[in-house]
Motif scaffolding. Structure first.
Motif, mmCIF file in Angstrom:
data_model
loop_
_atom_site.group_PDB
_atom_site.id
_atom_site.type_symbol
_atom_site.label_atom_id
_atom_site.label_comp_id
_atom_site.label_asym_id
_atom_site.label_seq_id
_atom_site.Cartn_x
_atom_site.Cartn_y
_atom_site.Cartn_z
ATOM 1 N N TYR A 29 -0.933 9.540 25.538
ATOM 2 C CA TYR A 29 0.262 10.339 25.291
ATOM 3 C C TYR A 29 1.539 9.618 25.731
ATOM 4 C CZ TYR A 29 -2.914 14.227 24.430
ATOM 5 O OH TYR A 29 -3.902 15.044 23.912
ATOM 6 N N LYS A 30 1.421 8.286 25.901
ATOM 7 C CA LYS A 30 2.563 7.458 26.320
ATOM 8 C C LYS A 30 2.956 7.768 27.767
ATOM 9 C CE LYS A 30 2.582 5.899 22.142
ATOM 10 N NZ LYS A 30 1.990 4.575 21.834
ATOM 11 N N ASN A 31 3.864 6.946 28.285
ATOM 12 C CA ASN A 31 4.368 7.105 29.653
ATOM 13 C C ASN A 31 3.240 7.132 30.680
ATOM 14 O OD1 ASN A 31 7.052 7.276 28.702
ATOM 15 N ND2 ASN A 31 6.796 9.487 28.318
ATOM 16 N N GLY A 32 2.142 6.465 30.375
ATOM 17 C CA GLY A 32 1.041 6.389 31.334
ATOM 18 C C GLY A 32 0.161 7.617 31.393
ATOM 19 N N ILE A 33 0.354 8.550 30.483
ATOM 20 C CA ILE A 33 -0.451 9.788 30.480
ATOM 21 C C ILE A 33 -1.560 9.653 29.445
ATOM 22 C CG2 ILE A 33 -0.432 12.277 30.135
ATOM 23 C CD1 ILE A 33 2.507 12.268 30.896
ATOM 24 N N ILE A 34 -2.789 9.749 29.894
ATOM 25 C CA ILE A 34 -3.933 9.677 28.984
ATOM 26 C C ILE A 34 -4.863 10.853 29.253
ATOM 27 C CG2 ILE A 34 -3.817 7.162 28.823
ATOM 28 C CD1 ILE A 34 -6.234 7.034 30.686
#
Length: 247
Positions: A29-34
């Motif tokens: 989900y971008k910005n380091g969010i998975i």
């Protein structure tokens, strides 16, 4: 090791628990969010090893855990197999040379010679011998698997997805050859038992890798293939060794 969903192309993975195919391991989900994906079959995480340190993965591989082997074989997208094969051949050739020297089968070249390394013909012969051993092992196991696949008509015991997967599973599961280097470091006088144990370990690793590559196959069938493959490879290797070294 990186794995995930790519916008450029669709990659195919496998659940490390049950082997079910999956289109992705996690959603980014971008910005380091998975968000980790779950298997539609067993409802477990498709690949928990994505978040693990490579050292932990290596330890689980050494322990012959099928989940770790499945991660390495299918989900890690390992590159540079030829480098790994070269490492196996070099380690195996060096160990063979050291053992032959200890037994007096090969007389070391005088180290005062300027071209000492180039005159070490025993090492070159053992390189060839190591290549023959690894190639014959892969060949015999692959042939036996294909023969068993033709003889067994059960869908549950279907053959491998591809010959490439089968070859990769056999080659990668022979990592035990690197461990034989310890026999040289500890001394070659009492290393015979250790080497035999390592050979048994390699055979067990081949069994586990084949079980990953051949889901549904029974353990006795896979074990028989591995044992016969190793015995056949040993016969070919010994024949070539007698031809190269005359013993």
């Amino acid at each position: 090791m990186e794995a995930g969903e790519s916008s450029a192309m669709i990659c195919h993975y496998k659940c490390i628990s049950c082997g079910t195919d999956a289109s992705s391991i996690y959603k980014d989900y971008k910005n380091g969010i998975i968000k980790m994906e779950y298997c539609v079959q067993c409802r477990d995480l498709i690949d928990k090893y994505v978040e693990y340190d490579p050292v932990i993965i290596s330890l689980d591989v050494l322990l012959l855990k099928r989940e770790a082997l499945r991660h390495v074989l299918y989900n890690s997208h390992m590159q540079g197999y030829w480098k790994y094969v070269i490492l196996l051949v070099i380690c195996d050739a060096f160990v063979k040379l050291a053992l032959q020297r200890a037994k007096g089968e090969i007389t070391p070249v005088n180290p005062t010679y300027i071209i000492y390394s180039a005159m070490e013909w025993g090492l070159y012969k053992n390189w060839l011998l190591a290549v023959v051993e690894l190639t014959s092992l892969v060949f015999f196991i692959c042939v036996l698997v294909l023969l068993f696949s033709l003889l067994i008509s059960s869908k549950r015991s279907a053959g491998p997805n591809s010959c490439k997967d089968l070859v990769r599973s056999v080659v990668l599961s022979t990592f035990g050859k690197v461990l034989v280097i310890l026999a040289v470091l500890w001394g070659t006088k009492n290393s015979h038992l250790y080497i035999q144990l390592i050979k048994a370990y390699i055979c067990a690793a081949n069994v586990q890798a084949l079980r990953v590559c051949l889901p549904g196959w029974r353990i006795p069938s896979v074990a028989a293939i591995s044992i016969v493959g190793h015995l056949s490879s040993a016969y070919v290797t010994n024949s070539v060794q007698r031809y190269l070294f005359g013993s």
